[in-house]
Design an enzyme around this catalytic site. Structure first.
Site, PDB file in Angstrom:
ATOM      1  N   SER A 257       0.797  -1.108  -0.045  1.00 59.31           N
ATOM      2  CA  SER A 257       0.132  -0.038  -0.005  1.00 59.31           C
ATOM      3  C   SER A 257       0.976   1.318  -0.048  1.00 59.31           C
ATOM      4  CB  SER A 257      -0.887   0.096   1.241  1.00 59.31           C
ATOM      5  OG  SER A 257       0.075   0.346   2.496  1.00 59.31           O
ATOM      6  N   LYS A 258       0.345   2.455  -0.159  1.00 58.86           N
ATOM      7  CA  LYS A 258       1.042   3.605  -0.282  1.00 58.86           C
ATOM      8  C   LYS A 258       2.094   3.704   1.187  1.00 58.86           C
ATOM      9  CE  LYS A 258      -2.420   6.106  -2.495  1.00 58.86           C
ATOM     10  NZ  LYS A 258      -3.907   6.483  -1.965  1.00 58.86           N
TER      11      LYS A 258
END
Ligand code: GLU
Length: 498
Positions: A257-258
């Site tokens: 994820s980010k």
């Protein structure tokens, strides 16, 4: 039967590493078996779908350079390929299931409690989770329900999940998976009260009507599989073969994820990754090709891909490894190609025009060999080559001082360096270095200390491309002039402190 596979994104977010990996595996599978790769836009969730994400999808794949054989833009015999253009089909099929006694009208939909319990209605693209619909309307007499629905009473259509028995399928990768029907989300909504289909209905109807033979998708869709299998059974259709791809994790073992870094493909593009490097690396996330080999072109991958070589274990995304791939692909570029790749980054940094003038192009071409071995990303090019396109500020004294020399000593070293530079051919690296080494020995200083002020004066930085070649590209006269300005700075400092 010719294989037909599809990439079926919902345009509710930017294309990221995981989505591109799904698309790529489908594409590679199609290519490896001579099948057809289809793009289908699953935009049934009108509140979360957005045109900017559709644009991002097209931009991303245009940049990556692998494309679908059938899709909204390319056309094809199974269109339309955008679900919002197929709504009539979904209603028709949902009604068909009602007529077959496999689905039923539910009039609880506007009842808040029923709605809250039905996650598919809230967020139709999310895999089903939680339980709850108490199957109230399943028992309404079919003729009576039909009459109420025809009279315009608001309703949804729900699938009848069998009350007992099991539902399963043989995942091409994970083997047999099955559920007790009692554990399957009771009676998911297929058609919402506004007439919109849910993901499940549209996905199954389209996979069937489009003749999809293999579904390769992320593992988070496994919980949807029993609903889909039950629906295929209800229609009397043969389901496609399902293959749920291993997850892509960050180094910490959590889903990528980010938090881990860039995940949107756009960010990699802007950072100056080459699409071939990204494709190569992403193709290796959870799949192996040939032992002991890392570098594969899209054509190689298309030949070598097999479902048997997909790993069951999750893949770990390694930014450092991707960076390595990028470096490898940059080194493989012919100079002229490297120039056209770095030109936009140089233009963004206002170092060249867009497109570069003929003179700038010639300078870039001469400079390409200076940086080819050193760039990690194309976006490193402006800093590395700035000194060729813009006059660096005259460095302050502190920048010009090797560790062991004071201003007077550095001034002497730089003057000696400039004197020598005037007599040599900097395009001959070895001879230049030998001459500087001899000079450093005469002066009783290290070669590095002789070169350091010269490097800073000429390039404005301590970490430049190889110095002599840089000077050869810049031109000796310009280098000497920059050097003289730095000498003046050092002299002034030496005089001031004397
Ligand atoms: N629209 C779904 C998604 O966005 C497709 C899932 C599937 O491939 O069935 O991932």
């Amino acid at each position: 039967m010719k294989a037909r596979v599809r990439y079926a994104p919902s345009p509710t977010g930017l294309q990221h590493i995981g989505s591109v990996r799904t698309a790529l595996f489908n594409y590679l599978y199609a290519r490896s078996v001579g099948g057809t790769f289809i793009l289908r836009l699953e935009d049934t969730d009108r509140t979360r779908s957005d045109d900017i994400y559709v644009k991002n999808l097209y931009d991303t794949f245009r940049w990556l350079g692998f494309y679908w054989d059938e899709g909204p833009d390319t056309g094809g015999a199974s269109g339309p390929y955008i679900q919002s253009e197929r709504f009539a089909l979904y209603r028709e099929h949902a009604e068909k299931l009602v007529d077959m006694g496999k689905a039923y009208y539910c009039f609880c939909a506007d009842d808040k409690s029923a709605k809250k319990e039905e996650p598919a209605d809230e967020d139709e693209t999310a895999p089903p989770a939680g339980f709850g619909y108490p199957r109230t309307c399943r028992n309404i007499d079919a003729a009576e329900a039909k009459r109420r629905a025809s009279a315009g009473e608001p309703h949804v259509i729900r699938l009848k999940i069998p009350l007992d028995g099991v539902t399963g399928f043989d995942d091409l990768l994970l083997g047999h998976i099955e559920w007790k029907n009692a554990d399957v989300n009771p009676d998911p909504v297929l058609l919402k009260s506004d007439g919109f289909p849910t993901y499940h209905l549209a996905n199954v109807v389209d996979d069937h009507l489009m003749g999809i033979t293999h579904v390769m998708r992320a593992q988070e869709w496994i919980p949807s599989a029993p609903l889909h299998i039950i629906m295929y059974d209800a229609f009397g259709w043969e389901p496609p073969k399902l293959c749920h791809l291993p997850m892509v994790l960050g180094q910490d073992g959590h889903k990528l994820s980010k938090r881990h870094g860039a995940t949107a493909v756009d960010e990699f593009r802007k950072k100056g990754y080459l699409e071939a490097a990204l494709i190569n690396y992403v193709a290796m996330l959870g799949c192996s090709y040939e032992d002991g080999r890392d570098i594969f072109s899209l054509d190689d991958l298309s030949r070598l891909f097999t479902i048997e070589h997909i790993n069951k274990a999750p893949a770990v995304f390694d930014y450092v490894k991707l960076e390595w791939f990028n470096g490898q692909y940059i080194r493989m570029l012919p100079d002229a190609e490297l120039v056209s790749r770095i030109a936009p980054f140089m233009a963004d940094a206002a170092l060249v025009a867009s497109p570069p003038t003929a003179a700038q192009s010639a300078l870039l071409l001469a400079a390409a060999p200076l940086v080819k071995e050193r760039l990690k990303y194309l976006s490193d090019a402006p800093e590395a080559l700035r000194f060729l396109f813009a006059e660096p500020a005259v460095p302050p004294v502190a920048e010009l001082l090797p560790k062991k020399l004071d201003a007077a000593g550095a001034a002497r070293a730089l003057e000696a360096a400039l004197e020598l530079l005037a007599t040599i051919d900097p395009s001959d690296h070895d001879a230049s270095e030998a001459a500087f080494r001899a000079r450093a020995e005469e002066l009783g200083i290290k070669l590095g200390d002789l070169l350091m002020p010269l490097r800073v004066a000429v390039t404005g930085t301590k970490v430049s491309p190889p110095l002599f070649q840089s000077i050869a590209v810049l031109g000796k006269a310009t280098a000497l002039a920059r050097g003289q300005k730095a000498v003046a700075v050092l002299r002034a400092a030496a005089d001031g402190s004397a």
